[in-house]
Design an enzyme around this catalytic site. Structure first.
Site, PDB file in Angstrom:
ATOM      1  N   ASP A 143       0.863  -1.179   0.000  1.00 53.33           N
ATOM      2  CA  ASP A 143       0.000   0.000   0.000  1.00 53.33           C
ATOM      3  C   ASP A 143       0.903   1.233   0.000  1.00 53.33           C
ATOM      4  O   ASP A 143       2.039   1.173   0.487  1.00 53.33           O
ATOM      5  CB  ASP A 143      -0.902   0.008   1.244  1.00 53.33           C
ATOM      6  CG  ASP A 143      -2.047   1.004   1.141  1.00 53.33           C
ATOM      7  OD1 ASP A 143      -3.180   0.586   0.842  1.00 53.33           O
ATOM      8  OD2 ASP A 143      -1.815   2.224   1.346  1.00 53.33           O
TER       9      ASP A 143
ATOM     10  N   LEU B  46      -8.797  -1.134  -4.566  1.00 55.15           N
ATOM     11  CA  LEU B  46      -8.299   0.241  -4.588  1.00 55.15           C
ATOM     12  C   LEU B  46      -9.458   1.217  -4.797  1.00 55.15           C
ATOM     13  O   LEU B  46     -10.540   0.822  -5.235  1.00 55.15           O
ATOM     14  CB  LEU B  46      -7.248   0.383  -5.696  1.00 55.15           C
ATOM     15  CG  LEU B  46      -6.003  -0.505  -5.501  1.00 55.15           C
ATOM     16  CD1 LEU B  46      -5.247  -0.677  -6.805  1.00 55.15           C
ATOM     17  CD2 LEU B  46      -5.104   0.086  -4.424  1.00 55.15           C
TER      18      LEU B  46
ATOM     19  N   LYS C  60     -22.259  -4.966  -8.245  1.00 53.60           N
ATOM     20  CA  LYS C  60     -21.824  -4.071  -7.166  1.00 53.60           C
ATOM     21  C   LYS C  60     -22.251  -2.639  -7.444  1.00 53.60           C
ATOM     22  O   LYS C  60     -22.710  -1.921  -6.537  1.00 53.60           O
ATOM     23  CB  LYS C  60     -20.307  -4.151  -7.000  1.00 53.60           C
ATOM     24  CG  LYS C  60     -19.748  -3.227  -5.905  1.00 53.60           C
ATOM     25  CD  LYS C  60     -20.281  -3.585  -4.529  1.00 53.60           C
ATOM     26  CE  LYS C  60     -19.857  -2.593  -3.444  1.00 53.60           C
ATOM     27  NZ  LYS C  60     -18.413  -2.610  -3.181  1.00 53.60           N
TER      28      LYS C  60
ATOM     29  N   ASN D  80     -25.930  -2.458  -6.781  1.00 53.86           N
ATOM     30  CA  ASN D  80     -26.165  -2.502  -5.334  1.00 53.86           C
ATOM     31  C   ASN D  80     -25.879  -1.144  -4.686  1.00 53.86           C
ATOM     32  O   ASN D  80     -26.663  -0.639  -3.877  1.00 53.86           O
ATOM     33  CB  ASN D  80     -25.281  -3.575  -4.706  1.00 53.86           C
ATOM     34  CG  ASN D  80     -25.397  -3.608  -3.193  1.00 53.86           C
ATOM     35  OD1 ASN D  80     -26.320  -4.184  -2.634  1.00 53.86           O
ATOM     36  ND2 ASN D  80     -24.453  -2.979  -2.509  1.00 53.86           N
TER      37      ASN D  80
ATOM     38  N   TYR E 194     -25.809   1.738  -6.171  1.00 52.48           N
ATOM     39  CA  TYR E 194     -26.804   2.700  -6.653  1.00 52.48           C
ATOM     40  C   TYR E 194     -28.018   2.681  -5.728  1.00 52.48           C
ATOM     41  O   TYR E 194     -28.491   3.717  -5.265  1.00 52.48           O
ATOM     42  CB  TYR E 194     -27.222   2.349  -8.088  1.00 52.48           C
ATOM     43  CG  TYR E 194     -28.464   3.081  -8.534  1.00 52.48           C
ATOM     44  CD1 TYR E 194     -28.391   4.400  -8.970  1.00 52.48           C
ATOM     45  CD2 TYR E 194     -29.713   2.466  -8.493  1.00 52.48           C
ATOM     46  CE1 TYR E 194     -29.532   5.083  -9.355  1.00 52.48           C
ATOM     47  CE2 TYR E 194     -30.856   3.139  -8.871  1.00 52.48           C
ATOM     48  CZ  TYR E 194     -30.763   4.447  -9.311  1.00 52.48           C
ATOM     49  OH  TYR E 194     -31.898   5.119  -9.673  1.00 52.48           O
TER      50      TYR E 194
ATOM     51  N   SER F 291     -28.164   1.623  -2.681  1.00 52.17           N
ATOM     52  CA  SER F 291     -27.769   2.091  -1.358  1.00 52.17           C
ATOM     53  C   SER F 291     -27.742   3.611  -1.278  1.00 52.17           C
ATOM     54  O   SER F 291     -28.259   4.217  -0.332  1.00 52.17           O
ATOM     55  CB  SER F 291     -26.396   1.526  -0.994  1.00 52.17           C
ATOM     56  OG  SER F 291     -25.993   1.962   0.279  1.00 52.17           O
TER      57      SER F 291
ATOM     58  N   LYS G 235     -51.600   8.209  -5.870  1.00 50.20           N
ATOM     59  CA  LYS G 235     -52.284   9.090  -4.916  1.00 50.20           C
ATOM     60  C   LYS G 235     -51.403   9.369  -3.705  1.00 50.20           C
ATOM     61  O   LYS G 235     -51.244  10.515  -3.267  1.00 50.20           O
ATOM     62  CB  LYS G 235     -53.608   8.452  -4.483  1.00 50.20           C
ATOM     63  CG  LYS G 235     -54.450   9.293  -3.532  1.00 50.20           C
ATOM     64  CD  LYS G 235     -54.289   8.893  -2.076  1.00 50.20           C
ATOM     65  CE  LYS G 235     -54.799   7.480  -1.808  1.00 50.20           C
ATOM     66  NZ  LYS G 235     -54.705   7.147  -0.355  1.00 50.20           N
TER      67      LYS G 235
END
Length: 304
Positions: free
Chosen positions: A33, A67, A173, A176, A178, A180, A242
């Site tokens: 990292d 990432l 993903k 999903n 979207y 959320s 309505k």
């Protein structure tokens, strides 16, 4: 163990605990990292810290990347000193970032040209679930590659789904997330509306947690109605129009902007012209399918 040595690129909020779970389950995890502190955290979890992607990939049978954005994944995979430069044919890459499906497919194609296999396999749930080994994996790619990756996934996930061919995992993903993010706005709109109406916030939350509205249509009405082939109206689209109109009108009176509500009212308003007004509210799915030009036809709700 089929793939004992795993290069893990990206040790952030999700990647860090996922790599630690792999190390705890007996994998030789070689992590990299840009943030040295995250590499040190992996070392503390009995993984091996690496100073470059090339160092991490050395001897790896499997490479995991998770990432933040498209440009980070493209650089780590295809850039100078990246994954593709440092692995050979037959290595399995598990690309687990949340990125554009087109970018994911482009990277998979580039890897395939060099004999490298790839699954797009993003995860769902939370960092705590990553620490506890309870993530959900949604993977796209070849069935044999999915089977080969199962032991790796099992170290940090308790639900592992093969969504279909290459690209299906990342597309799921994105869909999903979207849902959320849209429900994030919907929840905020609703609480702003109840708050402006003078309703006690705790009581509003208690009501919403104990009705279909708060529990979610995907957990309640959709599975037993439109997705089960039943469009007999528990609550017809006409009454839905309505009710959404009443909600939008209340927002206008209280000067609460209900952006999603205004759009939803327009969609409900299409039902009469489509001959759907007296069908169950979950027939909203049919409206969206028709507007999308989808070839599949639902007879009584079932796709055929």
């Amino acid at each position: 163990m089929g793939m004992k040595t795993v290069a893990f690129i990206g040790l952030g909020t999700m990647g860090g605990p996922m790599a630690a779970r792999l190390a705890a389950n007996g994998f030789d995890v070689r992590g990299y990292d840009l943030d040295d502190r995250k590499v040190e955290a992996l070392v503390a979890a009995h993984g091996t810290g690496c100073t470059s992607i090339g160092d991490a990939c050395r001897g790896a049978e499997c490479v995991v990347t998770i990432l933040p954005r498209d440009e980070h994944v493209r650089s780590a995979m295809l850039g100078e000193g990246g994954v593709l430069e440092n692995i050979g044919p037959g290595v399995l890459v598990l690309e687990m970032s949340t990125i554009s499906p087109s970018t994911s497919l482009e990277i998979a194609a580039r890897l395939s040209e060099r004999g490298v296999r790839m699954l797009d396999a993003p995860v769902g749930r939370t960092p705590q679930d990553a620490r506890d080994g309870r993530l959900l994996v949604m993977a796209g790619g070849a069935p044999d590659d999915f089977a080969a990756a199962h032991e790796v996934f099992s170290a940090f996930a308790d639900k592992i789904l093969h969504m279909g061919p290459q690209g299906c995992g990342i597309r799921m993903k994105v869909a999903n997330n979207y849902m959320s993010m849209v429900t994030m706005v919907l929840t905020a709109e609703t609480l702003a509306l109840t708050g402006k109406a003078g309703i006690d916030e705790k009581l509003a939350v208690e009501v919403l947690q104990n009705t279909v509205a708060g529990k979610g249509q995907i957990n309640t009405n959709f599975p037993r109605k439109v997705l089960a082939g039943d469009l007999t109206p528990d609550f017809p689209l006409a009454l839905g129009h309505k009710d959404i109109s009443l909600g939008v009108r209340l927002g206008e009176e209280l000067k609460v902007p209900l952006f999603l509500g205004a759009s939803a009212r327009e969609l409900f308003g299409l039902a009469p012209a489509m001959g759907l007004a007296e069908l169950d509210c979950t027939a909203m799915l049919l409206i969206l399918e028709k507007l999308s030009g989808m070839d599949a036809v639902r007879e009584g709700g079932l796709k055929s």
